[in-house]
Design a protein around this motif. Sequence first.
Motif, mmCIF file in Angstrom:
data_model
loop_
_atom_site.group_PDB
_atom_site.id
_atom_site.type_symbol
_atom_site.label_atom_id
_atom_site.label_comp_id
_atom_site.label_asym_id
_atom_site.label_seq_id
_atom_site.Cartn_x
_atom_site.Cartn_y
_atom_site.Cartn_z
ATOM 1 N N SER A 67 23.168 53.977 4.444
ATOM 2 C CA SER A 67 23.617 52.590 4.507
ATOM 3 C C SER A 67 22.654 51.760 5.351
ATOM 4 C CB SER A 67 25.025 52.529 5.106
ATOM 5 O OG SER A 67 25.386 51.201 5.411
ATOM 6 N N LEU A 68 22.238 50.611 4.816
ATOM 7 C CA LEU A 68 21.307 49.745 5.543
ATOM 8 C C LEU A 68 21.932 49.230 6.832
ATOM 9 C CD1 LEU A 68 18.639 48.227 5.747
ATOM 10 C CD2 LEU A 68 19.631 46.419 4.323
ATOM 11 N N SER A 69 23.221 48.944 6.812
ATOM 12 C CA SER A 69 23.881 48.453 8.022
ATOM 13 C C SER A 69 23.878 49.519 9.115
ATOM 14 C CB SER A 69 25.314 48.026 7.703
ATOM 15 O OG SER A 69 26.051 49.107 7.157
ATOM 16 N N ALA A 70 24.130 50.778 8.734
ATOM 17 C CA ALA A 70 24.091 51.862 9.717
ATOM 18 C C ALA A 70 22.672 52.073 10.230
ATOM 19 C CB ALA A 70 24.632 53.151 9.095
ATOM 20 N N TYR A 71 21.709 51.983 9.332
ATOM 21 C CA TYR A 71 20.298 52.142 9.692
ATOM 22 C C TYR A 71 19.886 51.056 10.689
ATOM 23 C CZ TYR A 71 15.420 53.450 8.661
ATOM 24 O OH TYR A 71 14.135 53.888 8.743
ATOM 25 N N ALA A 72 20.237 49.806 10.380
ATOM 26 C CA ALA A 72 19.867 48.690 11.252
ATOM 27 C C ALA A 72 20.586 48.766 12.594
ATOM 28 C CB ALA A 72 20.187 47.367 10.555
ATOM 29 N N PHE A 73 21.853 49.162 12.569
ATOM 30 C CA PHE A 73 22.607 49.270 13.823
ATOM 31 C C PHE A 73 22.014 50.344 14.724
ATOM 32 C CE2 PHE A 73 26.014 51.294 16.283
ATOM 33 C CZ PHE A 73 26.443 50.215 17.038
ATOM 34 N N ARG A 172 14.637 44.025 10.072
ATOM 35 C CA ARG A 172 15.234 42.903 9.347
ATOM 36 C C ARG A 172 16.316 42.204 10.161
ATOM 37 N NH1 ARG A 172 16.734 44.571 3.479
ATOM 38 N NH2 ARG A 172 14.464 44.864 3.495
ATOM 39 N N TYR A 173 17.030 42.952 10.979
ATOM 40 C CA TYR A 173 18.131 42.373 11.751
ATOM 41 C C TYR A 173 17.855 42.411 13.253
ATOM 42 C CZ TYR A 173 20.360 43.024 7.234
ATOM 43 O OH TYR A 173 20.649 42.997 5.896
#
Length: 238
Positions: A67-73, A172-173
């Motif tokens: 998951s991109l959100s998990a990766y970014a977090f 990205r974030y």
Amino acid sequence: MQYSQPQNPRMSVLSTTSLASDHFSPASSSTRFSLPVGAPINIPAKQGNKPQIYDRNLNKTRTAEVSLSAYAFLFAEIVRYTQMRVSGIGDLERRLNVLGYRIGTRVLELMSWRAEAGTKAPKREIRFRAALMSVHSQVWRAVFAKPADAIEKSVDSDDEYMIIDNDPPITRYISVPKDMEQLSCSSLTAGIVEAVFDGLGFPARVSAHSTPTDAYPSRTTILIKLDKSVLEREESSK
């Protein structure tokens, strides 16, 4: 009539005052001993041990996505944790680079194992440009689920090459404050690239630089400065 104290497991429901007396009337004794027993408790059978992550087939997870959100977090927490333990921007980038190097050694090991398991005649790149193309496409796809956007060669130095990523997923974030605008969190990516080149036999120093444009404000350049021994070997193999 006098009754002796009955030996019955239901005696546990009697009050303390009732237990203290040895004289019970038939009516009261019958009432107390006729209390219903609680419903039986079903204890589930113990399940077997679940398989650990080390038992999974590495080839079956080749196309698995995170998951991109998990990766970014996760990366944001890494940056925050590291930032609290450094004295400046240079120290922060160095620590991210070291962490990326550790990741890169494992990425190369995993990709090499999969290549050997997937073919009877695995190929090892012995020329730098072929290895550079492999990093640009295969390594980037394995780590970031997409290839890098471009490869460039320095016009001033023969030992410098660049990998361009217009929109790095890893940053990205990430919001860099104005007082730290020189910071490039892609130093972790630079560490990954450096570890891969070292493992392939092309020692180099790799650094990350923010090169934003109007179209790509997060554009990042991974600068690769080859060791002198690599250039000498490339010249001798022509």
